[in-house]
Scaffold this active site. Structure first.
Site, short mmCIF file in Angstrom:
data_model
loop_
_atom_site.label_atom_id
_atom_site.label_comp_id
_atom_site.label_asym_id
_atom_site.label_seq_id
_atom_site.Cartn_x
_atom_site.Cartn_y
_atom_site.Cartn_z
N SER A 142 0.76 -1.52 -0.21
CA SER A 142 -0.23 0.12 -0.32
C SER A 142 1.09 1.10 0.13
CB SER A 142 -0.85 0.36 1.23
OG SER A 142 -1.22 1.05 1.13
N TYR A 155 -2.52 -1.11 10.21
CA TYR A 155 -2.36 -1.44 8.97
C TYR A 155 -1.25 -0.97 8.28
CZ TYR A 155 -4.05 -1.38 3.54
OH TYR A 155 -4.22 -1.25 3.22
#
Ligand code: NAI
Length: 296
Positions: A142, A155
C-alpha cells in the site's frame, strides 16, 4: 516474462484489487484461480467471468491457514497446471488510534496481511523453484508501506512488514528466474470498507468498530473516487512483464515520498563525529558502503 498461457493464483480474487487482476490477466491469456474467504465475493466474480466468456476456478480459502492453503494449491495445480503467477492480494483493515487496539485487532490484521502473504510464498515459491520455469510473485502492500498516518497504525505496520519481506524475497529468488513485485496502491474503488465482515469469530474483540453501516458508508466515501481495480491491474501486468520491483501507480504521492526520503537522509550522523567510521568502512558492513582499495 510473457504471461499468456501461464496459471495465476490470486488471493482476494473475489473482489476489488484481486478481481481486477483476475480480469486483466484472464484477458492477457492466463488461466485464473481466485481464492477468497467470502463465498458471496467468489460467486459474484464467477458470474462476471461467465458473462465475459473466460474460464475461472474459484477456491474458498482462508489464507491464514497454511494446511488449507497447501490443499488449495494442490487442487488448482491438478486442474490448471503449475502456478507460475502468484498474487498475494487479499488484505484487511480496521482503523483507529494505536492505544485503543486490542490484541485481537493486531492478530487479525497481522494474520491476513502478513502471515497470509507468507503462506502464499511458502506454498508456491518452492514449487516454482523446483520446476525451473521461472515465475512471478506480486505482493500487495500500500502507500502505507511508505507513509505512516495517524489511525492507520496496525495496517501500516503490516504493509511496511510486507515491503521488507518482498524486497528480501526479490533478492533471494532472482537467481531462480522468479520475479517479485510490491504493489503499493493509493485509494482503489473496492469493498475494503467491509473488511470486518470477514473477521473470524475468535478475533471479534475490537477496540475500534464492527459491522457498522455508518462507518462503512464513511469509509466508502474515501475510496469510491479511487482508481478502478482494472486500471491498477494494467500497471501490474506491465510490471510483471518487465520484472519491476515497485509498482507505484499514484504520482500524487511522489512529493510525500520525497519529503520522507529527505527527512531520513538529513538524520544521518556526520562521519566526522564518529571515531570508528573509517574502521567500519574498511571492513564493510552488510548493506553499507565499503571503502574501495586504492590502486597502485
Ligand atoms: P476488498 O475487500 O474489495 O478485497 C479483498 C478480498 O480479500 C475480499 O474479497 C475478502 O473477502 C478477501 N479476504 C479477506 N480476508 C481473507 C482471508 N483471510 N483469506 C482469503 N481472502 C480474504 O479490498 P481491496 O481493496 O481489493 O484489497 C485488496 C488489497 O489491496 C489489500 O491487501 C489492501 O490492503 C490493498 N489496498 C487497498 C487499497 C484501497 O484503497 N482499496 C489501498 C491500498 C492497498
Amino acid at each position: 516474462m510473457k504471461v499468456a498461457g501461464r496459471t495465476a493464483f490470486i488471493t482476494g480474487g473475489g473482489s476489488g484489487v484481486g478481481l481486477g487482476q483476475a480480469k486483466v490477466f484472464a484477458e492477457a491469456g492466463c488461466k485464473i484461480a481466485i481464492a477468497d474467504i467470502r463465498q458471496d465475493h467468489l460467486d459474484e466474480a464467477v458470474a462476471w467471468f461467465e458473462q465475459n466468456g473466460h474460464a475461472v476456478m474459484p477456491v474458498k480459502l482462508d489464507i491464514t491457514d497454511p494446511a488449507a492453503y497447501a490443499a488449495a494449491a494442490d487442487a488448482v495445480e491438478a486442474k490448471l497446471g503449475p502456478v507460475e503467477l502468484l498474487f498475494n492480494t487479499a488484505g484487511v483493515s480496521v482503523f483507529g488510534p494505536l492505544l485503543q487496539a486490542t490484541a485481537e485487532d493486531w492478530e487479525w490484521q497481522m494474520s491476513v496481511n502478513v502471515r497470509g502473504v507468507i503462506n502464499g510464498v511458502q506454498t508456491f515459491v518452492p514449487r516454482m523453484i523446483e520446476r525451473k520455469n521461472g515465475g512471478h510473485v506480486v505482493n500487495t502492500g500500500s502507500m502505507s508501506s511508505f507513509i505512516a498516518l495517524p489511525r492507520t497504525g496496525i495496517y501500516c505496520a503490516t504493509k511496511m512488514a510486507i515491503r521488507g519481506y518482498t524486497e528480501t524475497l526479490a533478492a533471494e529468488v532472482a537467481e531462480h528466474g522468479i520475479g517479485v513485485s510490491l504493489l503499493c496502491p493509493g485509494p482503489v474503488n473496492t469493498n475494503i470498507h467491509e473488511s470486518v465482515l470477514s473477521r473470524p469469530a475468535h478475533l471479534q474483540n475490537t477496540g475500534y468498530y464492527g459491522a457498522d453501516p455508518e462507518v462503512f458508508a464513511h469509509l466508502k466515501k474515501v475510496i469510491e473516487f479511487g482508481m478502478e481495480p482494472e486500471t491498477l491491474a494494467q500497471h501490474v501486468l506491465k510490471a510483471v512483464e518487465n520484472n519491476q520491483l515497485y509498482i507505484l501507480a499514484y504520482p500524487e504521492f511522489r512529493e510525500t515520498l520525497e519529503d520522507i526520503h529527505a527527512r531520513v537522509m538529513s538524520s544521518f550522523a556526520d562521519p566526522k563525529d564518529d571515531p570508528d567510521y573509517e574502521k567500519r568502512l574498511a571492513i564493510g558492513v552488510p548493506g553499507g558502503k565499503k571503502k574501495e582499495p586504492v590502486d597502485g
